[in-house]
Design a protein around this motif. Structure first.
Motif, PDB file in Angstrom:
ATOM      1  N   GLY A 178       0.702  -1.247  -0.027  1.00  0.00           N
ATOM      2  CA  GLY A 178       0.131  -0.042   0.049  1.00  0.00           C
ATOM      3  C   GLY A 178       0.720   1.206  -0.030  1.00  0.00           C
ATOM      4  O   GLY A 178       0.631   2.221  -0.724  1.00  0.00           O
ATOM      5  N   MET A 179       2.013   1.385   0.965  1.00  0.00           N
ATOM      6  CA  MET A 179       2.678   2.476   0.962  1.00  0.00           C
ATOM      7  C   MET A 179       3.276   2.864  -0.509  1.00  0.00           C
ATOM      8  O   MET A 179       3.562   3.789  -1.043  1.00  0.00           O
ATOM      9  CB  MET A 179       3.882   2.220   1.855  1.00  0.00           C
ATOM     10  N   LEU A 180       3.958   1.413  -1.114  1.00  0.00           N
ATOM     11  CA  LEU A 180       4.710   1.616  -2.620  1.00  0.00           C
ATOM     12  C   LEU A 180       3.541   2.208  -3.575  1.00  0.00           C
ATOM     13  O   LEU A 180       3.956   2.988  -4.619  1.00  0.00           O
ATOM     14  CB  LEU A 180       5.090   0.383  -2.953  1.00  0.00           C
ATOM     15  N   ASP A 181       2.296   1.823  -3.405  1.00  0.00           N
ATOM     16  CA  ASP A 181       1.325   1.997  -4.518  1.00  0.00           C
ATOM     17  C   ASP A 181       0.873   3.642  -4.195  1.00  0.00           C
ATOM     18  O   ASP A 181       0.719   4.314  -5.190  1.00  0.00           O
ATOM     19  CB  ASP A 181      -0.094   1.141  -4.186  1.00  0.00           C
ATOM     20  N   GLN A 182       0.951   4.076  -2.898  1.00  0.00           N
ATOM     21  CA  GLN A 182       0.632   5.425  -2.606  1.00  0.00           C
ATOM     22  C   GLN A 182       2.046   6.205  -2.948  1.00  0.00           C
ATOM     23  O   GLN A 182       1.818   7.257  -3.830  1.00  0.00           O
ATOM     24  CB  GLN A 182       0.516   5.744  -1.085  1.00  0.00           C
ATOM     25  N   THR A 183       3.185   5.694  -3.018  1.00  0.00           N
ATOM     26  CA  THR A 183       4.211   6.358  -3.079  1.00  0.00           C
ATOM     27  C   THR A 183       4.151   6.611  -4.818  1.00  0.00           C
ATOM     28  O   THR A 183       4.785   7.637  -5.521  1.00  0.00           O
ATOM     29  CB  THR A 183       5.669   5.708  -2.900  1.00  0.00           C
ATOM     30  N   GLN A 184       3.910   5.410  -5.341  1.00  0.00           N
ATOM     31  CA  GLN A 184       3.909   5.368  -6.986  1.00  0.00           C
ATOM     32  C   GLN A 184       2.866   6.584  -7.405  1.00  0.00           C
ATOM     33  O   GLN A 184       3.001   7.066  -8.599  1.00  0.00           O
ATOM     34  CB  GLN A 184       3.480   4.176  -7.613  1.00  0.00           C
ATOM     35  N   ARG A 185       1.957   6.698  -6.770  1.00  0.00           N
ATOM     36  CA  ARG A 185       0.833   7.670  -7.137  1.00  0.00           C
ATOM     37  C   ARG A 185       1.184   9.040  -6.867  1.00  0.00           C
ATOM     38  O   ARG A 185       1.017  10.041  -7.769  1.00  0.00           O
ATOM     39  CB  ARG A 185      -0.609   7.461  -6.395  1.00  0.00           C
ATOM     40  N   TYR A 186       2.093   9.197  -5.999  1.00  0.00           N
ATOM     41  CA  TYR A 186       2.635  10.529  -5.527  1.00  0.00           C
ATOM     42  C   TYR A 186       3.700  10.928  -6.854  1.00  0.00           C
ATOM     43  O   TYR A 186       3.749  11.960  -7.177  1.00  0.00           O
ATOM     44  CB  TYR A 186       3.203  10.735  -4.300  1.00  0.00           C
ATOM     45  N   ILE A 187       4.239  10.022  -7.123  1.00  0.00           N
ATOM     46  CA  ILE A 187       5.355  10.076  -8.194  1.00  0.00           C
ATOM     47  C   ILE A 187       4.826  10.490  -9.465  1.00  0.00           C
ATOM     48  O   ILE A 187       5.059  11.541 -10.225  1.00  0.00           O
ATOM     49  CB  ILE A 187       6.154   8.873  -8.387  1.00  0.00           C
ATOM     50  N   ASP A 188       3.420   9.792  -9.828  1.00  0.00           N
ATOM     51  CA  ASP A 188       2.820  10.173 -10.947  1.00  0.00           C
ATOM     52  C   ASP A 188       2.328  11.390 -10.949  1.00  0.00           C
ATOM     53  O   ASP A 188       2.251  12.147 -12.007  1.00  0.00           O
ATOM     54  CB  ASP A 188       1.781   8.935 -11.181  1.00  0.00           C
ATOM     55  N   GLN A 189       1.555  11.534  -9.802  1.00  0.00           N
ATOM     56  CA  GLN A 189       1.047  12.932  -9.816  1.00  0.00           C
ATOM     57  C   GLN A 189       2.016  14.144  -9.774  1.00  0.00           C
ATOM     58  O   GLN A 189       1.682  15.090 -10.377  1.00  0.00           O
ATOM     59  CB  GLN A 189       0.298  13.240  -8.503  1.00  0.00           C
ATOM     60  N   GLN A 190       3.270  13.854  -9.257  1.00  0.00           N
ATOM     61  CA  GLN A 190       4.332  14.776  -9.302  1.00  0.00           C
ATOM     62  C   GLN A 190       4.711  15.018 -10.855  1.00  0.00           C
ATOM     63  O   GLN A 190       4.676  16.321 -11.273  1.00  0.00           O
ATOM     64  CB  GLN A 190       5.366  14.557  -8.488  1.00  0.00           C
ATOM     65  N   GLN A 191       4.767  13.871 -11.472  1.00  0.00           N
ATOM     66  CA  GLN A 191       5.346  14.118 -13.034  1.00  0.00           C
ATOM     67  C   GLN A 191       4.153  14.535 -13.721  1.00  0.00           C
ATOM     68  O   GLN A 191       4.516  15.635 -14.595  1.00  0.00           O
ATOM     69  CB  GLN A 191       5.682  12.573 -13.517  1.00  0.00           C
ATOM     70  N   GLN A 192       2.966  14.339 -13.584  1.00  0.00           N
ATOM     71  CA  GLN A 192       1.837  14.871 -14.243  1.00  0.00           C
ATOM     72  C   GLN A 192       1.717  16.291 -13.864  1.00  0.00           C
ATOM     73  O   GLN A 192       1.429  17.299 -14.950  1.00  0.00           O
ATOM     74  CB  GLN A 192       0.567  14.315 -13.616  1.00  0.00           C
ATOM     75  N   PHE A 193       2.017  16.768 -12.595  1.00  0.00           N
ATOM     76  CA  PHE A 193       1.899  17.970 -12.182  1.00  0.00           C
ATOM     77  C   PHE A 193       2.791  19.163 -13.009  1.00  0.00           C
ATOM     78  O   PHE A 193       2.622  20.027 -13.740  1.00  0.00           O
ATOM     79  CB  PHE A 193       2.107  18.124 -10.785  1.00  0.00           C
ATOM     80  N   VAL A 194       4.101  18.311 -13.217  1.00  0.00           N
ATOM     81  CA  VAL A 194       5.342  19.281 -13.857  1.00  0.00           C
ATOM     82  C   VAL A 194       5.005  19.278 -15.082  1.00  0.00           C
ATOM     83  O   VAL A 194       5.170  20.152 -15.715  1.00  0.00           O
ATOM     84  CB  VAL A 194       6.405  18.390 -13.393  1.00  0.00           C
ATOM     85  N   GLU A 195       4.444  18.266 -16.002  1.00  0.00           N
ATOM     86  CA  GLU A 195       4.167  18.203 -17.274  1.00  0.00           C
ATOM     87  C   GLU A 195       2.806  19.095 -17.613  1.00  0.00           C
ATOM     88  O   GLU A 195       3.077  19.872 -18.685  1.00  0.00           O
ATOM     89  CB  GLU A 195       3.727  16.921 -17.931  1.00  0.00           C
ATOM     90  N   ASP A 196       1.775  18.962 -16.791  1.00  0.00           N
ATOM     91  CA  ASP A 196       0.482  19.886 -17.114  1.00  0.00           C
ATOM     92  C   ASP A 196       1.042  21.538 -17.031  1.00  0.00           C
ATOM     93  O   ASP A 196       0.653  22.193 -17.628  1.00  0.00           O
ATOM     94  CB  ASP A 196      -0.323  19.473 -16.022  1.00  0.00           C
ATOM     95  N   VAL A 197       1.769  21.718 -15.569  1.00  0.00           N
ATOM     96  CA  VAL A 197       2.023  23.080 -15.488  1.00  0.00           C
ATOM     97  C   VAL A 197       3.005  23.700 -16.454  1.00  0.00           C
ATOM     98  O   VAL A 197       2.814  24.879 -17.021  1.00  0.00           O
ATOM     99  CB  VAL A 197       2.775  23.414 -14.101  1.00  0.00           C
TER     100      VAL A 197
END
Length: 542
Positions: free
Chosen positions: A257-276
Motif C-alpha cells: 500500500g505504501m509503494l502504491d501510494q508513493t507511486q501515485r505521488y510520483i505519477d502526480q508529481q510528474q503529471q503536475f510538472v508536465e501539466d504546469v
C-alpha cells in the motif's frame, strides 16, 4: 574537506543464525536444568538404596548376635556369622534353624563394596567379612553417616549390640559401603544425560535454523522488493501474496500500500510538472512576444503599447489563477488529516449558494428542489462543500449559452445524500465524459480558454468529494445539457444543537470557526480564480 569514512563495516550476522543460536541456548538451559534435577533425584534414590542396604545388613547381624548375655568373642561371632554350607547330596543331613540367617548373610556379604565388621566392647575387631581397612566408630545407637576414606566418600553404619536377655552392651556391628556401585551408576547416568543434552541442542539448532529460514522467507521477499524499488523507483515490483495470515502478511500489505501510494505521488508529481509546464508555455510565449514587439518598435506606438500591456496583464492573471488552482489541488491531498472530523449542514450550505447565484446572475433561472426531511449532516468541511457547489454552478452557467436555466436538487436515499446540478447547455460527448475530471482537460479547448477557464475546477471538485469518501458523476448528451451528481455519506449520529452552536460560535477575531480557513487552504468566499468563487465586489468570475 570531507573526511573519508574509515570506520570498518560491521559484519552482518544472519537473523537465521541468531534465531538458531539463541533458541539453542534456551533449549540448552532448559535441558540442563531438567537433567540436573533428574540426575539429583536419581542419585538420591540410589543413595537411599545404599543406606537401606546398610540398615538391612546391620539388622541381620544384630539379630544373630544379640542372643548372648555376655560380651562377644571371636568364636561366638564366627559361629553365627560364618555361613554354613550344606551338601545337597547328603540326604541324612538337614538344615538347622541357622540356615535362614546364613542365606541372608550370604546375600548381604556378597557385594564387593560392602565390608562388615564386628567389634568387642573395647573396640577390638572380632570379625570382618572380607579383607579391608576399616576405622572403628563407636555409637550409643544405630547411626548411618558419610565420611572420607583415602580421599573418597564412603557410607558407614554403626550399631551397638545389646543383649536381648539383660540389655547389656556385648559389642558393636559396623558396615562400611565403599559406594563403588553407586558411583558407577551415577557416572553412567551422567554420561547418558550429557549425550542427550548435546544431541538435543544439536537437533534444536538444526530445527531452529530450518524453521527460521522458513518463517523469514517472507522477509526475504520483502527485502527483494524493496531493493528492486530502490534501484528503480518507477518499478511495479510488489511483495507477493503470502499464504500465512500473520503479522508478516500485514507488513507485506502495508508495504504494498505504501509503494502504491508513493507511486501515485510520483505519477502526480510528474503529471503536475508536465501539466504546469504545458499550460504555462502559452502565456509565457504570449508575454515574451509582446515584450519583444515593444522592444523593437511597439513602445513608440501608444495603441500597440496599450494592447501589449493589456494582453500581458491578462496572461499574467491567468498564470496567477493557474498557480493558485494547482496549489488548491495539491493541498486537497491533506484533507483527511486536517478536516477528518468537520461536520456540515448540507441544506444550509446548499441554500446559501443557491441564493448567492440568484443574486449574482439575475439573467438565469434557478430552480431548487429540496426533497429532504429536515437538516442533513455530512462529514465535510463547510467551505469545501461550498467550493464544490460553486464550481458546478459556475460550470453550468458558463456553458449555458441559449437556455439560461439551471436546476438544483437535494435528496436522500439510504445512507447517502444526493446533490444534483443540471444545465441545458452544450452538453458533453461520451468520449469527453470520461476525461472532464482530468487536470487541464477542456471539452473545447479554444472556447474554454476564451471563457477564462484553466480546466482545473472539476478536478478540484472531484478530489474534494473523493477525499470525504463520496463520489461525483456526470450524465450528459451533446446539445441537451449535463447533470452533475454528488453523493456523500450521511452521518448516522446527528450532532446535538450545542455541538452545532459550538462549531459555529465566533472566535476572538469575530469570525465563526466554519468561516476561517487555515493558511494554505482555498477560501471560496475570497478567491477569484478558476474555481467558481466570488470576488470581493460581489461579482462571479471563472
Amino acid at each position: 574537506m570531507n573526511q573519508p569514512n574509515t570506520q570498518p563495516k560491521r559484519r552482518k550476522t544472519s537473523l537465521k543464525w541468531k534465531w538458531a543460536f539463541f533458541t539453542s541456548i534456551g533449549v540448552l538451559a532448559i535441558v540442563v536444568i531438567f537433567s540436573g534435577l533428574l540426575f539429583n533425584r536419581f542419585t538420591n534414590v540410589l543413595f537411599q538404596q545404599e543406606r537401606s542396604h546398610i540398615a538391612n545388613t546391620l539388622s541381620t547381624v544384630s539379630s544373630r548376635l544379640t542372643n548372648y548375655a555376655s560380651p562377644l568373642t571371636k568364636r561366638d561371632v564366627a559361629q553365627y556369622l560364618k555361613p554354613k554350607i550344606t551338601n545337597s547330596n547328603d540326604q541324612g543331613t538337614q538344615a538347622d534353624g541357622n540356615d535362614l540367617y546364613s542365606n541372608s548373610l550370604i546375600v548381604n556379604f556378597s557385594r564387593d563394596n560392602i565390608l562388615v565388621n564386628v567389634y568387642s566392647v573395647n573396640g577390638k575387631e572380632l570379625f570382618e567379612s572380607r579383607k579391608g581397612t576399616a576405622t572403628f566408630y563407636s555409637a550409643s545407637k544405630r547411626k548411618i553417616f558419610t565420611t572420607k576414606h583415602r580421599g573418597r566418600q564412603i557410607l558407614v553404619g554403626v550399631e551397638p549390640l545389646l543383649s536381648k536377655k539383660n540389655g547389656s552392651l556385648i559389642g558393636y556391628a559396623q558396615v562400611t559401603d565403599q559406594l563403588d556401585d553407586y558411583r558407577a551408576t551415577a557416572n553412567k547416568l551422567l554420561v547418558i544425560l550429557v549425550i542427550l543434552v548435546l544431541i538435543s541442542v544439536l537437533l534444536t539448532m538444526i530445527f531452529a535454523y530450518i524453521l527460521a529460514q522458513e518463517l523469514l522467507r517472507p522477509i526475504n521477499d520483502i527485502q527483494k522488493t524493496i531493493n528492486e524499488v530502490k534501484s528503480d523507483p518507477d518499478s511495479d515490483a510488489r511483495v507477493p501474496a503470502f499464504r500465512s495470515n500473520d503479522e508478516l502478511t500485514d507488513l507485506a500489505e502495508l508495504l504494498n500500500g505504501m509503494l502504491d501510494q508513493t507511486q501515485r505521488y510520483i505519477d502526480q508529481q510528474q503529471q503536475f510538472v508536465e501539466d504546469v509546464s504545458h499550460e504555462l508555455r502559452t502565456p509565457v510565449a504570449v508575454i515574451q512576444g509582446h515584450i519583444d514587439m515593444l522592444l523593437r518598435w511597439g513602445k513608440d506606438d501608444p495603441e500597440v503599447l496599450e494592447e501589449s500591456l493589456k494582453a500581458s496583464l491578462q496572461e499574467t492573471n491567468r498564470m496567477k489563477s493557474l498557480v493558485s488552482e494547482m496549489l488548491d489541488l495539491s493541498r486537497a491531498e491533506q484533507i483527511e488529516i486536517n478536516y477528518g472530523e468537520e461536520i456540515t449542514d448540507v441544506n444550509q450550505v446548499f441554500e446559501q449558494v443557491y441564493n448567492d447565484f440568484k443574486m449574482i446572475h439575475p439573467d438565469f433561472t434557478f430552480t431548487f428542489d429540496d426533497d429532504t426531511d429536515g437538516d442533513v449532516y455530512v462529514k465535510i468541511y463547510r467551505n469545501h462543500l461550498e467550493q464544490v457547489l460553486v464550481i458546478l454552478l459556475d460550470n453550468a452557467i458558463k456553458y449555458s449559452t441559449k437556455r439560461k436555466e439551471v436546476h438544483l436538487s437535494l435528496s436522500t436515499s439510504m445512507a447517502m445524500v444526493n446533490i444534483a446540478v443540471q444545465d441545458f447547455g452544450e452538453g458533453i460527448s461520451e468520449e469527453d465524459k470520461q476525461k472532464v475530471f482530468n487536470r487541464f482537460y477542456r471539452v473545447d479547448k479554444a472556447r474554454s480558454r476564451d471563457k477564462g477557464g484553466n480546466g482545473l475546477g472539476l478536478s478540484i471538485a472531484h478530489r474534494l468529494i473523493e477525499a470525504y469518501h463520496g463520489n461525483i458523476s456526470i450524465e450528459s448528451s451533446l446539445g441537451s445539457g449535463s447533470i452533475f451528481q454528488i453523493n456523500l455519506p450521511i452521518m448516522k449520529h446527528l450532532p446535538s444543537e450545542e455541538e452545532i452552536e459550538k462549531k459555529a460560535a465566533p472566535t476572538s477575531n469575530g469570525q465563526s470557526k466554519d468561516s476561517g480557513l487555515p493558511e494554505g487552504i482555498l477560501d471560496t468566499s475570497k478567491h477569484d480564480e478558476d474555481t467558481g468563487s466570488l470576488n470581493d465586489d460581489g461579482h462571479h468570475r471563472k
